[in-house]
Design a protein around this motif. Sequence first.
Motif, PDB file in Angstrom:
ATOM      1  N   ASP A  30      15.687  19.094 165.448  1.00  0.00           N
ATOM      2  CA  ASP A  30      14.634  20.026 165.841  1.00  0.00           C
ATOM      3  C   ASP A  30      13.640  20.300 164.719  1.00  0.00           C
ATOM      4  OD1 ASP A  30      16.472  23.180 165.519  1.00  0.00           O
ATOM      5  OD2 ASP A  30      16.253  21.456 164.187  1.00  0.00           O
ATOM      6  N   ARG A  31      13.756  19.533 163.610  1.00  0.00           N
ATOM      7  CA  ARG A  31      12.797  19.722 162.530  1.00  0.00           C
ATOM      8  C   ARG A  31      12.488  18.394 161.877  1.00  0.00           C
ATOM      9  NH1 ARG A  31      14.625  24.063 158.274  1.00  0.00           N
ATOM     10  NH2 ARG A  31      16.699  23.641 159.049  1.00  0.00           N
ATOM     11  N   TYR A  33       9.820  16.663 158.830  1.00  0.00           N
ATOM     12  CA  TYR A  33       8.902  16.927 157.732  1.00  0.00           C
ATOM     13  C   TYR A  33       8.147  15.660 157.364  1.00  0.00           C
ATOM     14  CZ  TYR A  33      11.875  21.041 156.835  1.00  0.00           C
ATOM     15  OH  TYR A  33      12.569  22.220 156.951  1.00  0.00           O
ATOM     16  N   TYR A  35       6.176  14.290 153.880  1.00  0.00           N
ATOM     17  CA  TYR A  35       5.922  14.549 152.475  1.00  0.00           C
ATOM     18  C   TYR A  35       5.028  13.451 151.925  1.00  0.00           C
ATOM     19  CZ  TYR A  35       9.676  18.018 152.102  1.00  0.00           C
ATOM     20  OH  TYR A  35      10.457  19.134 152.237  1.00  0.00           O
ATOM     21  N   LEU A  43       7.687  15.310 145.304  1.00  0.00           N
ATOM     22  CA  LEU A  43       7.310  15.314 146.718  1.00  0.00           C
ATOM     23  C   LEU A  43       6.508  16.562 147.052  1.00  0.00           C
ATOM     24  CD1 LEU A  43      10.812  14.248 147.947  1.00  0.00           C
ATOM     25  CD2 LEU A  43       8.764  12.883 148.247  1.00  0.00           C
ATOM     26  N   SER A  45       4.997  18.780 150.129  1.00  0.00           N
ATOM     27  CA  SER A  45       5.154  19.017 151.564  1.00  0.00           C
ATOM     28  C   SER A  45       3.794  18.973 152.250  1.00  0.00           C
ATOM     29  CB  SER A  45       5.810  20.375 151.797  1.00  0.00           C
ATOM     30  OG  SER A  45       5.927  20.636 153.175  1.00  0.00           O
ATOM     31  N   VAL A  48       5.440  20.543 158.542  1.00  0.00           N
ATOM     32  CA  VAL A  48       6.747  20.815 159.131  1.00  0.00           C
ATOM     33  C   VAL A  48       6.523  20.896 160.635  1.00  0.00           C
ATOM     34  CG1 VAL A  48       8.717  22.371 159.243  1.00  0.00           C
ATOM     35  CG2 VAL A  48       7.425  22.148 157.114  1.00  0.00           C
ATOM     36  N   LEU A  50       8.234  21.575 164.292  1.00  0.00           N
ATOM     37  CA  LEU A  50       9.423  22.281 164.749  1.00  0.00           C
ATOM     38  C   LEU A  50       9.729  22.128 166.231  1.00  0.00           C
ATOM     39  CD1 LEU A  50       8.897  25.605 162.782  1.00  0.00           C
ATOM     40  CD2 LEU A  50      10.369  23.681 162.165  1.00  0.00           C
ATOM     41  N   PHE A  88       6.525   9.998 153.178  1.00  0.00           N
ATOM     42  CA  PHE A  88       7.897  10.021 153.692  1.00  0.00           C
ATOM     43  C   PHE A  88       7.987  10.968 154.878  1.00  0.00           C
ATOM     44  CE2 PHE A  88      10.240   7.749 150.468  1.00  0.00           C
ATOM     45  CZ  PHE A  88       9.492   7.921 149.302  1.00  0.00           C
ATOM     46  N   PHE A  92      16.099  16.629 159.899  1.00  0.00           N
ATOM     47  CA  PHE A  92      17.337  17.358 159.673  1.00  0.00           C
ATOM     48  C   PHE A  92      18.467  16.819 160.520  1.00  0.00           C
ATOM     49  CE2 PHE A  92      17.715  20.825 156.815  1.00  0.00           C
ATOM     50  CZ  PHE A  92      16.417  21.070 156.407  1.00  0.00           C
ATOM     51  N   GLN A  96      21.591  21.679 157.948  1.00  0.00           N
ATOM     52  CA  GLN A  96      20.572  21.655 156.907  1.00  0.00           C
ATOM     53  C   GLN A  96      20.561  20.407 156.036  1.00  0.00           C
ATOM     54  OE1 GLN A  96      20.703  26.044 155.315  1.00  0.00           O
ATOM     55  NE2 GLN A  96      18.676  25.207 155.084  1.00  0.00           N
ATOM     56  N   LYS A  97      21.053  19.286 156.521  1.00  0.00           N
ATOM     57  CA  LYS A  97      21.014  18.062 155.725  1.00  0.00           C
ATOM     58  C   LYS A  97      19.750  17.302 156.080  1.00  0.00           C
ATOM     59  CE  LYS A  97      23.526  13.820 154.694  1.00  0.00           C
ATOM     60  NZ  LYS A  97      24.783  13.068 154.896  1.00  0.00           N
ATOM     61  N   LEU A  98      18.883  17.100 155.078  1.00  0.00           N
ATOM     62  CA  LEU A  98      17.602  16.443 155.295  1.00  0.00           C
ATOM     63  C   LEU A  98      17.720  14.966 154.938  1.00  0.00           C
ATOM     64  CD1 LEU A  98      14.697  17.148 156.113  1.00  0.00           C
ATOM     65  CD2 LEU A  98      14.188  17.492 153.693  1.00  0.00           C
ATOM     66  N   PHE A 100      15.866  11.267 154.681  1.00  0.00           N
ATOM     67  CA  PHE A 100      14.534  10.698 154.501  1.00  0.00           C
ATOM     68  C   PHE A 100      14.439   9.274 155.046  1.00  0.00           C
ATOM     69  CE2 PHE A 100      11.997  13.493 151.780  1.00  0.00           C
ATOM     70  CZ  PHE A 100      12.939  14.437 151.431  1.00  0.00           C
ATOM     71  N   GLY A 101      13.232   8.910 155.465  1.00  0.00           N
ATOM     72  CA  GLY A 101      12.921   7.519 155.744  1.00  0.00           C
ATOM     73  C   GLY A 101      12.683   6.767 154.446  1.00  0.00           C
TER      74      GLY A 101
ATOM     75  N   TYR B  33      19.314  21.901 146.629  1.00  0.00           N
ATOM     76  CA  TYR B  33      19.668  20.509 146.908  1.00  0.00           C
ATOM     77  C   TYR B  33      19.475  19.667 145.652  1.00  0.00           C
ATOM     78  CZ  TYR B  33      17.988  22.145 151.570  1.00  0.00           C
ATOM     79  OH  TYR B  33      17.730  22.844 152.731  1.00  0.00           O
ATOM     80  N   TYR B  35      18.868  15.594 145.052  1.00  0.00           N
ATOM     81  CA  TYR B  35      18.630  14.295 145.670  1.00  0.00           C
ATOM     82  C   TYR B  35      18.534  13.229 144.576  1.00  0.00           C
ATOM     83  CZ  TYR B  35      17.505  16.087 150.339  1.00  0.00           C
ATOM     84  OH  TYR B  35      17.570  16.650 151.596  1.00  0.00           O
ATOM     85  N   PRO B  43      14.448   9.519 149.052  1.00  0.00           N
ATOM     86  CA  PRO B  43      15.487  10.336 148.413  1.00  0.00           C
ATOM     87  C   PRO B  43      16.757  10.379 149.258  1.00  0.00           C
ATOM     88  CG  PRO B  43      13.367  11.468 148.393  1.00  0.00           C
ATOM     89  CD  PRO B  43      13.219  10.292 149.293  1.00  0.00           C
ATOM     90  N   LEU B  45      20.368  12.590 149.692  1.00  0.00           N
ATOM     91  CA  LEU B  45      21.031  13.840 149.340  1.00  0.00           C
ATOM     92  C   LEU B  45      22.351  13.566 148.634  1.00  0.00           C
ATOM     93  CD1 LEU B  45      21.089  16.977 149.593  1.00  0.00           C
ATOM     94  CD2 LEU B  45      22.427  16.635 151.683  1.00  0.00           C
ATOM     95  N   GLN B  48      24.410  19.733 148.401  1.00  0.00           N
ATOM     96  CA  GLN B  48      23.656  20.890 148.862  1.00  0.00           C
ATOM     97  C   GLN B  48      24.501  22.140 148.679  1.00  0.00           C
ATOM     98  OE1 GLN B  48      22.217  20.580 152.909  1.00  0.00           O
ATOM     99  NE2 GLN B  48      22.102  22.787 153.139  1.00  0.00           N
ATOM    100  N   ASP B  56      27.367  20.514 151.546  1.00  0.00           N
ATOM    101  CA  ASP B  56      27.522  19.081 151.823  1.00  0.00           C
ATOM    102  C   ASP B  56      27.536  18.332 150.505  1.00  0.00           C
ATOM    103  OD1 ASP B  56      26.114  16.872 154.338  1.00  0.00           O
ATOM    104  OD2 ASP B  56      27.099  16.320 152.475  1.00  0.00           O
ATOM    105  N   ARG B  98      17.154  28.836 156.905  1.00  0.00           N
ATOM    106  CA  ARG B  98      16.431  28.432 158.108  1.00  0.00           C
ATOM    107  C   ARG B  98      16.073  29.636 158.952  1.00  0.00           C
ATOM    108  NH1 ARG B  98      18.809  24.108 162.431  1.00  0.00           N
ATOM    109  NH2 ARG B  98      17.389  24.578 164.136  1.00  0.00           N
ATOM    110  N   ILE B 107      11.015  23.035 152.402  1.00  0.00           N
ATOM    111  CA  ILE B 107      11.844  22.704 151.254  1.00  0.00           C
ATOM    112  C   ILE B 107      10.914  22.288 150.121  1.00  0.00           C
ATOM    113  CG2 ILE B 107      13.637  21.162 150.370  1.00  0.00           C
ATOM    114  CD1 ILE B 107      14.707  20.995 153.207  1.00  0.00           C
ATOM    115  N   PHE B 109      10.280  20.831 146.310  1.00  0.00           N
ATOM    116  CA  PHE B 109      10.889  19.926 145.341  1.00  0.00           C
ATOM    117  C   PHE B 109      10.350  20.173 143.940  1.00  0.00           C
ATOM    118  CE2 PHE B 109      13.412  16.793 147.636  1.00  0.00           C
ATOM    119  CZ  PHE B 109      13.079  17.086 148.942  1.00  0.00           C
TER     120      PHE B 109
END
Lengths: 110, 118
Positions: A30-31, A33, A35, A43, A45, A48, A50, A88, A92, A96-98, A100-101, B33, B35, B43, B45, B48, B56, B98, B107, B109
């Motif tokens: 549901d989120r 980002y 960058y 990075l 931002s 975002v 949502l 990038f 999520f 809360q683990k983000l 990345f591509g 976090y 990374y 990046p 992770l 966290q 995590d 959140r 977030i 950096f």
Amino acid sequence: ELKVEQNPLFLSMQEGKNYTIYCNYSTTSDRLYWYRQDPGKSLESLFVLLSNGAVKQEGRLMASLDTKARLSTLHITAAVHDLSATYFCAVFQGAQKLVFGQGTRLTINP
Amino acid sequence: EAGVAQSPRYKIIEKRQSVAFWCNPISGHATLYWYQQILGQGPKLLIQFQNNGVVDDSQLPKDRFSAERLKGVDSTLKIQPAKLEDSAVYLCASSTPRGQGPLGNTIYFGEGSWLTVV
């Protein structure tokens, strides 16, 4: 395990042209980002997103999110050299683990 | 408002040596976090924290990497012994929980700590 894929990975374009970077992800989230990263920098931002159908614009950049298709796009309008950077998307997984591509390295030539 | 602070910015060490990186998050940010960004990749992770508890650490190579966040503020990431493949930028980031206001989803950096293992 969430996978985030961007394409293209490399993009060279001329100033004044329009182009789109695509970000696909494999599981519901549901989120999302976007960058920007300049060489040797951290990075920054940009957006975002949502909710499904969310669209955000800042200058020549516009980002959108389709949660049903698990797809986000970053559209560049009338590109200028200053937009050269690596972009990038990140999504999520769970609480809360983000994740990345791989990044899209964008070069804009005068 | 001060951003996420990291030090050192650059470090060159020999393989099998140890190194430690420090991070000071934005004031009031409960989530921190670490990374790892290898050149040319996105990046990844490592760990966290929520306050001083680990949320995590599934991708942290625990045989050589360790991290702590005492008192729920500053954090330290340590590598011992370092390998050549640990050469990367180590990015610290922080966020508010959140949903806490419009910035609760962002977030931030730090500038990163650049590690070269030779």
